[in-house]
Design a protein around this motif. Structure first.
Motif, PDB file in Angstrom:
ATOM      1  N   ILE A  69      -0.842   0.443   9.199  1.00  0.00           N
ATOM      2  CA  ILE A  69      -1.726   0.287   8.033  1.00  0.00           C
ATOM      3  C   ILE A  69      -2.588   1.534   7.867  1.00  0.00           C
ATOM      4  N   GLN A 129      -8.395  -1.142   2.718  1.00  0.00           N
ATOM      5  CA  GLN A 129      -7.690  -0.832   3.970  1.00  0.00           C
ATOM      6  C   GLN A 129      -8.636  -0.974   5.177  1.00  0.00           C
ATOM      7  N   ALA A 160       6.311  -1.710   7.571  1.00  0.00           N
ATOM      8  CA  ALA A 160       5.601  -1.797   8.855  1.00  0.00           C
ATOM      9  C   ALA A 160       6.204  -2.933   9.688  1.00  0.00           C
ATOM     10  N   ILE A 172      -0.841   4.119   6.185  1.00  0.00           N
ATOM     11  CA  ILE A 172      -0.473   3.556   4.880  1.00  0.00           C
ATOM     12  C   ILE A 172       1.037   3.284   4.703  1.00  0.00           C
ATOM     13  N   THR A 173       1.661   2.784   5.754  1.00  0.00           N
ATOM     14  CA  THR A 173       3.038   2.301   5.612  1.00  0.00           C
ATOM     15  C   THR A 173       2.976   0.950   4.902  1.00  0.00           C
ATOM     16  N   PRO A 174       3.760   0.736   3.854  1.00  0.00           N
ATOM     17  CA  PRO A 174       3.750  -0.588   3.217  1.00  0.00           C
ATOM     18  C   PRO A 174       4.077  -1.688   4.223  1.00  0.00           C
ATOM     19  N   LEU A 175       3.470  -2.850   4.023  1.00  0.00           N
ATOM     20  CA  LEU A 175       3.566  -3.955   4.979  1.00  0.00           C
ATOM     21  C   LEU A 175       5.016  -4.309   5.333  1.00  0.00           C
TER      22      LEU A 175
END
Lengths: 302, 172
Positions: B47, B124, B56, B50-53
């Motif tokens: 997170i 975030q 991730a 900022i890797t998309p969920l």
């Protein structure tokens, strides 16, 4: 395009599109506006439509109303369930999705240190549909000398500046090394770093990078012959552009403006014009057509 | 007489094994919590980066060696990819499924579920704070269980043996 766009619509709204919107109609959609407690507005060929209970209608007051839940679901889908990954874009009021469509957001602004930190309680979402029109710049290549020049593409919002710039990039990339700083992901529409639009064989792209930082970075690392940027709006970007021009690399960028007088008098651009750093000015009209072309002495050549 | 001896051995072994089982259950809980904390720490880093969920969850499922936690994150990835449910519901569903399969206590389940409140939050920093809070709570639990494990290891084991002996003495 339709399938890609429908991925971002919640089931209820998607089913309305699937029931009442034909492929031909969908192709000409310019905007889809979703607002809490209001009907969806679909702008097609400059006319507004909405969904009645069993059809599309031009009577936008009788449309099916959007709920807050619909908006929240749309936001989840737009951000791939990860709004934190889009915080920089949300701060600027928009998200760019696959295929380069820009989605504008409005809601409650949260400020921190006199800057917009984020937008919460989003109440309006506006999908602006990007259309990749190949060869739209082909007829105007003859106005760009060889080797190419410093060019500004000018026009009001929605006049097709980005579409024109994208096609120009693709065409010039056949002969020149091009670097694109795509701050809003609208030129290349990168998804996981890979451009979804055809930008030609010799194009390097810096996705979601602030333009002034990206220009310096590309100059040092990618040895470009031309740098391409979309929608210049900050003095810092103009300073970087002047540095780039002085270093011998050509630059092509777009700018919001109404006419020549507008850019001559604006603080942002008047130095560029006064110093004759720009070789050509391409003006687009609201019908997405090149209206005028001026040379560096501001003489009309088209 | 042989039957009596066999019966005694059986009772003695059963009660000893029960004592061992009680101790091992604590050890399983500790191990599970450690693996969950480890996975949540990776999620926190993803997170931050900022890797998309969805990606991730996929990355964690690929890195994870424990089959249940691997499946937990893989199912989250798959469900997010299908886009048929909200992220909040997907997280809650998967925590419930995980809780059925591993040794974990009710308060730990509630801590894990609490992440669903912020899973699609715009902030975030808030998400990271929530993850930190959950990790901290689980780490405290690990310390508590670890201490318990050391003190109860001998207790449960000895009680098992003694209880077995008691039954044997009473009935024979």
């Amino acid at each position: 395009m339709r399938e890609n766009l429908e991925l971002y619509l919640p089931c209820e709204i998607k089913s309305l599109f699937q029931k009442f919107v034909s492929d031909d109609f969908f192709f000409d959609i310019q905007e889809i506006r979703i607002r809490v407690n209001n009907p969806i507005i679909i702008k097609n060929k400059n006319q507004n439509f909405t969904f009645a209970s069993n059809s599309l209608t031009k009577n936008i007051f009788s449309g099916i109303k959007i709920t807050k839940k619909n908006i929240d679901q749309t936001l989840e889908l737009l951000t791939n369930y990860s709004p934190y990954a889009f915080q920089n874009q949300i701060q600027n009021g928009f998200i760019t999705i696959q295929n380069g469509h820009r989605v504008g957001l409005a809601g409650e602004i949260i400020m921190q240190d006199n800057k917009i930190k984020t937008i919460r309680n989003i109440s309006s979402i506006n999908f602006r549909i990007a259309h990749e029109i190949k060869d739209c710049a082909k007829d105007f290549i003859k106005y760009i000398s060889n080797p190419p020049e410093n060019i500004i593409i000018i026009g009001p919002p929605g006049s097709g500046k980005t579409t024109f710039l994208r096609d120009l990039t693709r065409i010039l990339s056949r002969d020149y090394k091009i670097s694109v700083v795509d701050e809003r992901s609208e030129i290349g529409a990168c998804y996981l770093g890979v451009p979804q639009n055809d930008l030609g064989p010799q194009t390097d792209i810096l996705d979601k990078c602030p333009k002034n930082l990206g220009m310096d970075m590309l100059l040092k690392t990618m040895s470009p012959e031309i740098i391409i940027l979309d929608e210049i709006s900050e003095p810092a970007e103009i300073n970087s552009i002047i540095n780039i021009i002085n270093s011998g690399v050509k630059i092509i960028f777009s700018l919001h403006a109404k006419n020549l007088d507008d850019i001559k008098n604006r603080d942002l651009t008047k130095n560029l014009i006064a110093q004759k750093l720009i070789d050509k000015y391409f003006f687009l009209n609201p019908d997405n057509k090149i209206q005028d072309i001026y040379n560096k002495n501001l003489e009309k050549i088209f | 007489m042989i039957l009596k001896i066999l019966g005694s051995i059986f009772i003695f072994l059963s009660s000893s094994l029960f004592g061992m089982y009680r101790v091992t259950k604590i050890k399983f809980k500790i191990n599970n919590l450690k693996k969950i904390v480890n996975a949540l720490e990776i999620l926190e880093s993803e997170i931050k980066f900022i890797t998309p969920l969805e990606h991730a969850a996929k990355n964690i499922s690929e890195l994870e060696t424990d089959q249940f936690i691997k499946k937990f994150f893989f199912n989250i990835y798959k469900s997010l990819n299908q886009k048929l449910n909200s992220a909040q519901n997907i997280w809650l569903e998967q925590v419930n499924l995980l809780a059925e399969k591993i040794y974990i206590e009710q308060d730990d389940i509630l801590h894990l579920k609490s992440f669903s409140h912020v899973i699609t939050n715009l902030d975030q920093d808030l998400q990271i704070s929530y993850l930190k809070k959950i990790i901290l709570a689980l780490e405290k639990k690990i310390i508590f269980l670890d201490e318990n494990y050391v003190s109860r290891k001998k207790l449960y084991f000895n009680l098992g043996i003694l209880f077995g002996l008691l039954i044997v003495i009473i009935f024979i």
